[in-house]
Design a protein around this motif. Structure first.
Motif, PDB file in Angstrom:
ATOM      1  N   ILE A 113     -64.563  86.740  -4.810  1.00  0.00           N
ATOM      2  CA  ILE A 113     -64.857  86.440  -3.409  1.00  0.00           C
ATOM      3  C   ILE A 113     -64.250  87.562  -2.571  1.00  0.00           C
ATOM      4  CG2 ILE A 113     -64.997  83.972  -3.813  1.00  0.00           C
ATOM      5  CD1 ILE A 113     -62.017  85.151  -1.900  1.00  0.00           C
ATOM      6  N   GLU A 114     -64.663  87.635  -1.322  1.00  0.00           N
ATOM      7  CA  GLU A 114     -64.193  88.704  -0.448  1.00  0.00           C
ATOM      8  C   GLU A 114     -63.345  88.132   0.675  1.00  0.00           C
ATOM      9  OE1 GLU A 114     -65.999  92.267   2.444  1.00  0.00           O
ATOM     10  OE2 GLU A 114     -67.351  91.001   1.255  1.00  0.00           O
ATOM     11  N   ILE A 115     -62.247  88.810   0.960  1.00  0.00           N
ATOM     12  CA  ILE A 115     -61.414  88.456   2.106  1.00  0.00           C
ATOM     13  C   ILE A 115     -61.152  89.700   2.940  1.00  0.00           C
ATOM     14  CG2 ILE A 115     -60.259  86.594   0.825  1.00  0.00           C
ATOM     15  CD1 ILE A 115     -57.743  88.503   0.779  1.00  0.00           C
ATOM     16  N   GLU A 116     -60.689  89.484   4.145  1.00  0.00           N
ATOM     17  CA  GLU A 116     -60.159  90.562   4.972  1.00  0.00           C
ATOM     18  C   GLU A 116     -58.748  90.168   5.389  1.00  0.00           C
ATOM     19  OE1 GLU A 116     -62.777  91.489   8.195  1.00  0.00           O
ATOM     20  OE2 GLU A 116     -64.422  92.107   6.864  1.00  0.00           O
ATOM     21  N   ALA A 117     -57.804  91.084   5.177  1.00  0.00           N
ATOM     22  CA  ALA A 117     -56.400  90.777   5.469  1.00  0.00           C
ATOM     23  C   ALA A 117     -55.613  92.077   5.612  1.00  0.00           C
ATOM     24  CB  ALA A 117     -55.807  89.922   4.339  1.00  0.00           C
ATOM     25  N   PRO A 118     -54.474  92.018   6.333  1.00  0.00           N
ATOM     26  CA  PRO A 118     -53.927  90.842   7.014  1.00  0.00           C
ATOM     27  C   PRO A 118     -54.360  90.787   8.479  1.00  0.00           C
ATOM     28  CG  PRO A 118     -52.301  92.587   7.010  1.00  0.00           C
ATOM     29  CD  PRO A 118     -53.517  93.144   6.325  1.00  0.00           C
ATOM     30  N   HIS A 119     -54.207  89.598   9.064  1.00  0.00           N
ATOM     31  CA  HIS A 119     -54.499  89.389  10.473  1.00  0.00           C
ATOM     32  C   HIS A 119     -53.410  88.517  11.080  1.00  0.00           C
ATOM     33  CE1 HIS A 119     -58.610  91.043  10.579  1.00  0.00           C
ATOM     34  NE2 HIS A 119     -58.718  90.576   9.347  1.00  0.00           N
ATOM     35  N   GLY A 120     -53.270  88.590  12.404  1.00  0.00           N
ATOM     36  CA  GLY A 120     -52.351  87.700  13.107  1.00  0.00           C
ATOM     37  C   GLY A 120     -51.105  88.397  13.622  1.00  0.00           C
ATOM     38  N   GLU A 121     -50.663  87.959  14.800  1.00  0.00           N
ATOM     39  CA  GLU A 121     -49.478  88.523  15.446  1.00  0.00           C
ATOM     40  C   GLU A 121     -48.294  87.557  15.458  1.00  0.00           C
ATOM     41  OE1 GLU A 121     -49.396  91.667  16.383  1.00  0.00           O
ATOM     42  OE2 GLU A 121     -51.479  91.839  15.666  1.00  0.00           O
ATOM     43  N   ALA A 122     -48.485  86.346  14.911  1.00  0.00           N
ATOM     44  CA  ALA A 122     -47.420  85.328  14.970  1.00  0.00           C
ATOM     45  C   ALA A 122     -46.561  85.353  13.712  1.00  0.00           C
ATOM     46  CB  ALA A 122     -48.033  83.949  15.175  1.00  0.00           C
ATOM     47  N   TRP A 123     -46.306  86.539  13.194  1.00  0.00           N
ATOM     48  CA  TRP A 123     -45.535  86.682  11.970  1.00  0.00           C
ATOM     49  C   TRP A 123     -44.035  86.541  12.246  1.00  0.00           C
ATOM     50  CZ3 TRP A 123     -43.007  91.043  13.552  1.00  0.00           C
ATOM     51  CH2 TRP A 123     -43.713  91.938  14.357  1.00  0.00           C
ATOM     52  N   LEU A 124     -43.301  86.294  11.188  1.00  0.00           N
ATOM     53  CA  LEU A 124     -41.858  86.088  11.277  1.00  0.00           C
ATOM     54  C   LEU A 124     -41.153  87.343  11.778  1.00  0.00           C
ATOM     55  CD1 LEU A 124     -39.244  84.486  10.635  1.00  0.00           C
ATOM     56  CD2 LEU A 124     -39.414  85.390   8.297  1.00  0.00           C
TER      57      LEU A 124
ATOM     58  N   VAL B 120     -46.302  77.648   8.403  1.00  0.00           N
ATOM     59  CA  VAL B 120     -44.845  77.579   8.408  1.00  0.00           C
ATOM     60  C   VAL B 120     -44.283  77.629   6.994  1.00  0.00           C
ATOM     61  CG1 VAL B 120     -44.802  76.351  10.601  1.00  0.00           C
ATOM     62  CG2 VAL B 120     -44.701  75.054   8.497  1.00  0.00           C
ATOM     63  N   ARG B 121     -45.076  77.250   6.014  1.00  0.00           N
ATOM     64  CA  ARG B 121     -44.596  77.331   4.632  1.00  0.00           C
ATOM     65  C   ARG B 121     -44.356  78.780   4.234  1.00  0.00           C
ATOM     66  NH1 ARG B 121     -46.148  77.874  -0.749  1.00  0.00           N
ATOM     67  NH2 ARG B 121     -45.245  76.346  -2.196  1.00  0.00           N
ATOM     68  N   SER B 122     -45.243  79.681   4.645  1.00  0.00           N
ATOM     69  CA  SER B 122     -45.062  81.098   4.358  1.00  0.00           C
ATOM     70  C   SER B 122     -43.764  81.611   4.973  1.00  0.00           C
ATOM     71  CB  SER B 122     -46.247  81.894   4.909  1.00  0.00           C
ATOM     72  OG  SER B 122     -46.046  83.284   4.780  1.00  0.00           O
ATOM     73  N   ILE B 123     -43.522  81.216   6.222  1.00  0.00           N
ATOM     74  CA  ILE B 123     -42.306  81.643   6.914  1.00  0.00           C
ATOM     75  C   ILE B 123     -41.073  81.045   6.250  1.00  0.00           C
ATOM     76  CG2 ILE B 123     -41.042  81.411   9.086  1.00  0.00           C
ATOM     77  CD1 ILE B 123     -43.760  81.676  10.513  1.00  0.00           C
ATOM     78  N   LEU B 124     -41.129  79.753   5.919  1.00  0.00           N
ATOM     79  CA  LEU B 124     -39.988  79.098   5.275  1.00  0.00           C
ATOM     80  C   LEU B 124     -39.686  79.724   3.924  1.00  0.00           C
ATOM     81  CD1 LEU B 124     -37.899  76.787   5.267  1.00  0.00           C
ATOM     82  CD2 LEU B 124     -39.625  75.363   4.154  1.00  0.00           C
ATOM     83  N   GLU B 125     -40.707  79.990   3.130  1.00  0.00           N
ATOM     84  CA  GLU B 125     -40.497  80.595   1.816  1.00  0.00           C
ATOM     85  C   GLU B 125     -39.823  81.951   1.956  1.00  0.00           C
ATOM     86  OE1 GLU B 125     -43.597  82.327  -1.318  1.00  0.00           O
ATOM     87  OE2 GLU B 125     -43.611  80.116  -1.334  1.00  0.00           O
ATOM     88  N   ARG B 126     -40.238  82.711   2.951  1.00  0.00           N
ATOM     89  CA  ARG B 126     -39.632  84.020   3.192  1.00  0.00           C
ATOM     90  C   ARG B 126     -38.168  83.882   3.614  1.00  0.00           C
ATOM     91  NH1 ARG B 126     -39.504  89.247   1.729  1.00  0.00           N
ATOM     92  NH2 ARG B 126     -38.994  90.625   3.467  1.00  0.00           N
TER      93      ARG B 126
END
Length: 236
Positions: A90-101, A121-127
């Motif tokens: 499958i195809e994705i486009e990444a990364p996107h978004g400004e609300a990063w940690l 928030v799981r991505s942020i918590l894991e980090r």
């Protein structure tokens, strides 16, 4: 960046929520809290938060809520299932978004999720936990009922392992013996905090929820507008 991915698994969690694991054909350099676009067509690209942190290499995890009344998400799940069965990529486009940690900040953190906004928030918590972050972390997760809080047991366990993590589940309809809060997740936060002036606040849920949080917390709890992060704020 356009990237081909192998679909490693599509797992049903609860309440029409699916965990999807992707193996990208090349490394994806992203920050905790960013999202990808699932490419369904040349002009049809659908955003989903990346649920894991960058420290988990060569894997992208998605949590997609795909009830029958939500064809926008359900079609993506079916697309992923078909690719898994056929072995096609499958195809994705990444990364996107400004609300990063914001990893350079030493402020205490407030993470707020509604439904499958938990993937953000799981991505942020894991980090944060992988880095051994010492500042206080408060995670509030709201859903219609207990079934929507599909990672409740995982979060309860993490809160037991990390003294700086406080996890507060909030449901609109509570079962017998429920030990979390009942009602609206934003009202739960507002009740528990006299002031949010010192906090970095990360939010993911419906656009109207993110907008309401910004108005409520800045007006009544002293939150700094520039220290509130949500991808919704790029559009509202």
């Amino acid at each position: 960046m356009s990237i081909k991915c192998e679909v490693k698994s599509v797992e049903s969690l609860a309440c029409y929520t699916y965990r999807i694991l992707l193996r990208p054909a090349q490394p994806v350099a992203f920050k905790a809290g960013q999202y990808l676009l699932a490419v369904m067509g040349e002009k049809d690209k659908r955003p989903f938060s990346i649920a894991n942190s960058p420290c988990r290499e060569n894997e992208l995890e998605l949590h997609i809520g795909a009830a029958e009344h939500n064809p926008y998400a359900l079609e993506v799940v079916e697309h992923m299932k078909a690719a898994l069965a056929s072995g096609d990529s499958i195809e994705i486009e990444a990364p996107h978004g400004e609300a990063w940690l914001r990893e350079d900040s030493e402020k205490p953190l407030l993470l707020i999720a509604g439904g499958t906004g938990f993937s953000y928030v799981r991505s942020i918590l894991e980090r944060l936990l992988s880095r051994g972050t010492k500042q206080p972390i408060f995670l509030y997760w709201g859903g219609r009922d207990e079934c929507q809080l599909y990672a409740d047991a995982e979060l309860q366990a993490l809160a037991g392992q990390h003294a700086n993590l406080t996890y507060v589940p909030v449901v609109e309809t509570a079962p017998a013996g429920w030990s979390g809060k009942v009602g609206n997740v934003l009202e739960a936060v507002s009740t528990d905090f006299v002031s949010l002036a010192a906090y970095d606040i990360y939010i993911c849920g419906r656009f109207e929820m993110a907008g309401a949080a910004r108005e409520l917390f800045t007006a009544e709890r002293g939150a700094e507008r520039e220290r509130m992060f949500a991808d919704a704020y790029s559009f509202i």
